[in-house]
Design an enzyme around this catalytic site. Structure first.
Site, PDB file in Angstrom:
ATOM      1  N   ASP A  29       0.881  -1.265  -0.094  1.00 24.82           N
ATOM      2  CA  ASP A  29       0.004  -0.030   0.103  1.00 24.82           C
ATOM      3  C   ASP A  29       0.749   1.137   0.063  1.00 24.82           C
ATOM      4  O   ASP A  29       0.505   2.301   0.841  1.00 24.82           O
ATOM      5  CB  ASP A  29      -0.959  -0.111   1.215  1.00 24.82           C
ATOM      6  CG  ASP A  29      -2.019  -0.921   1.280  1.00 24.82           C
ATOM      7  OD1 ASP A  29      -2.001  -1.836   0.277  1.00 24.82           O
ATOM      8  OD2 ASP A  29      -2.698  -1.150   2.203  1.00 24.82           O
ATOM      9  N   LYS A 134      -6.765  -4.639  -3.001  1.00 22.79           N
ATOM     10  CA  LYS A 134      -7.339  -5.298  -1.898  1.00 22.79           C
ATOM     11  C   LYS A 134      -8.296  -4.331  -1.201  1.00 22.79           C
ATOM     12  O   LYS A 134      -8.237  -3.333  -0.923  1.00 22.79           O
ATOM     13  CB  LYS A 134      -6.318  -5.808  -0.984  1.00 22.79           C
ATOM     14  CG  LYS A 134      -5.394  -4.577  -0.349  1.00 22.79           C
ATOM     15  CD  LYS A 134      -4.356  -5.380   0.680  1.00 22.79           C
ATOM     16  CE  LYS A 134      -3.529  -4.265   1.390  1.00 22.79           C
ATOM     17  NZ  LYS A 134      -4.297  -3.420   2.319  1.00 22.79           N
ATOM     18  N   CYS A 167      -2.289  -2.381   7.980  1.00 26.12           N
ATOM     19  CA  CYS A 167      -2.257  -3.336   6.685  1.00 26.12           C
ATOM     20  C   CYS A 167      -0.902  -4.387   6.535  1.00 26.12           C
ATOM     21  O   CYS A 167      -1.124  -5.699   6.237  1.00 26.12           O
ATOM     22  CB  CYS A 167      -2.180  -2.562   5.460  1.00 26.12           C
ATOM     23  SG  CYS A 167      -3.850  -1.687   5.187  1.00 26.12           S
TER      24      CYS A 167
HETATM   25  N1  TIU Z   1      -2.622   0.241   4.318  1.00 25.21           N
HETATM   26  C1  TIU Z   1      -3.243   0.540   5.583  1.00 25.21           C
HETATM   27  O1  TIU Z   1      -2.499   0.357   6.666  1.00 25.21           O
HETATM   28  N2  TIU Z   1      -4.492   0.948   5.734  1.00 25.21           N
HETATM   29  C2  TIU Z   1      -4.773   2.093   6.672  1.00 25.21           C
HETATM   30  O2  TIU Z   1      -6.051   2.312   6.768  1.00 25.21           O
HETATM   31  N3  TIU Z   1      -4.014   2.403   7.551  1.00 25.21           N
HETATM   32  C3  TIU Z   1      -4.009   3.051   8.690  1.00 25.21           C
HETATM   33  O3  TIU Z   1      -3.169   3.033   9.345  1.00 25.21           O
HETATM   34  N4  TIU Z   1      -5.203   3.785   8.590  1.00 25.21           N
END
Ligand code: TIU
Length: 227
Positions: A29, A134, A167
């Protein structure tokens, strides 16, 4: 073949690389939605600048895996434009200024195909690298990632990306339950909360490595170069 005994200096103990092609880099991500102002991370009230400093380190890992022809996969958190894959339990969480699907300065927040949902330019996938969209925190939830890794013959995952305790950690636990050996690269992952990052690294490698290993990027690079 991997030279006998080839290891990455890791905690709580050295990480032994299986066959070279069995180890994949999984970048979680690294998207504008989490790293740039106006995206999902900022909408949740976070200071997104903290996350930007790992970009050069993730790039070094990408370059090393690419140079060796090792598998690289990128995950991308996002939802279909009709939000049919975004349950209210996710959309209504927190008290953000903008919610998933709302229009922000980089397009609709956390929606696939929007400019803000794309990867930061420095870490754009190279041709042939797998991109795994995802809808959840974990990269194994509704993605087919497990089957793709099995098709590639991957049994070990080196994880980088954001955010460490959300994530990345969710994905690492999912992977571990599915039989993958997992190493989290300490300085190639970041959180909006320094204490949460530190705690995650500790809990991963506690109890003899209950979830897996952690190592610095330089230790990983040294191991990869020796292949
Ligand atoms: N990729 C990921 O970690 N999504 C989140 O929403 N992370 C947060 O820390 N909010």
């Amino acid at each position: 073949m991997t030279p006998r005994g080839l290891q990455i200096a890791a905690r709580p103990h050295p990480f032994r690389l299986a066959e070279p092609e069995s180890a994949a880099l999984l970048v979680i991500d690294m998207q504008r939605d989490f790293l740039e102002p106006g995206g999902f991370g900022a909408a949740l009230g976070n200071d997104v600048r903290r996350l930007q400093r790992i970009v050069p380190t993730v790039r070094l890992l990408l370059d090393a895996f690419r140079d060796r022809g090792l598998p690289v996969l990128h995950t991308k958190e996002g939802h279909r434009p009709d939000l049919s894959d975004c349950p209210p339990a996710k959309r209504n969480r927190g008290a953000p200024g903008m919610r998933i699907g709302d229009v922000g300065p980089m397009g609709r927040i956390l929606v696939l195909g929007e400019p803000g949902n794309d990867f930061v330019p420095e870490l754009a996938p190279a041709p042939g690298e797998l991109v795994v969209p995802k809808p959840g925190k974990g990269a194994f939830y509704r993605t087919g990632l497990d089957a793709r890794l099995q098709a590639l013959g991957v049994s070990q995952l080196l994880l980088a990306g954001v955010t460490t305790e959300v994530c990345v950690q969710t994905t690492m636990r999912e992977a571990n339950d599915r039989g993958y050996e997992c190493l989290l690269v300490e300085d190639a992952t970041e959180s909006y909360f320094p204490a949460f990052k530190a705690a995650t690294l500790e809990m991963v490698r506690a109890q003899g490595g209950i979830v897996g290993w952690t190592a610095t990027a330089s230790a990983v690079l040294e191991g990869i170069r020796a292949l």
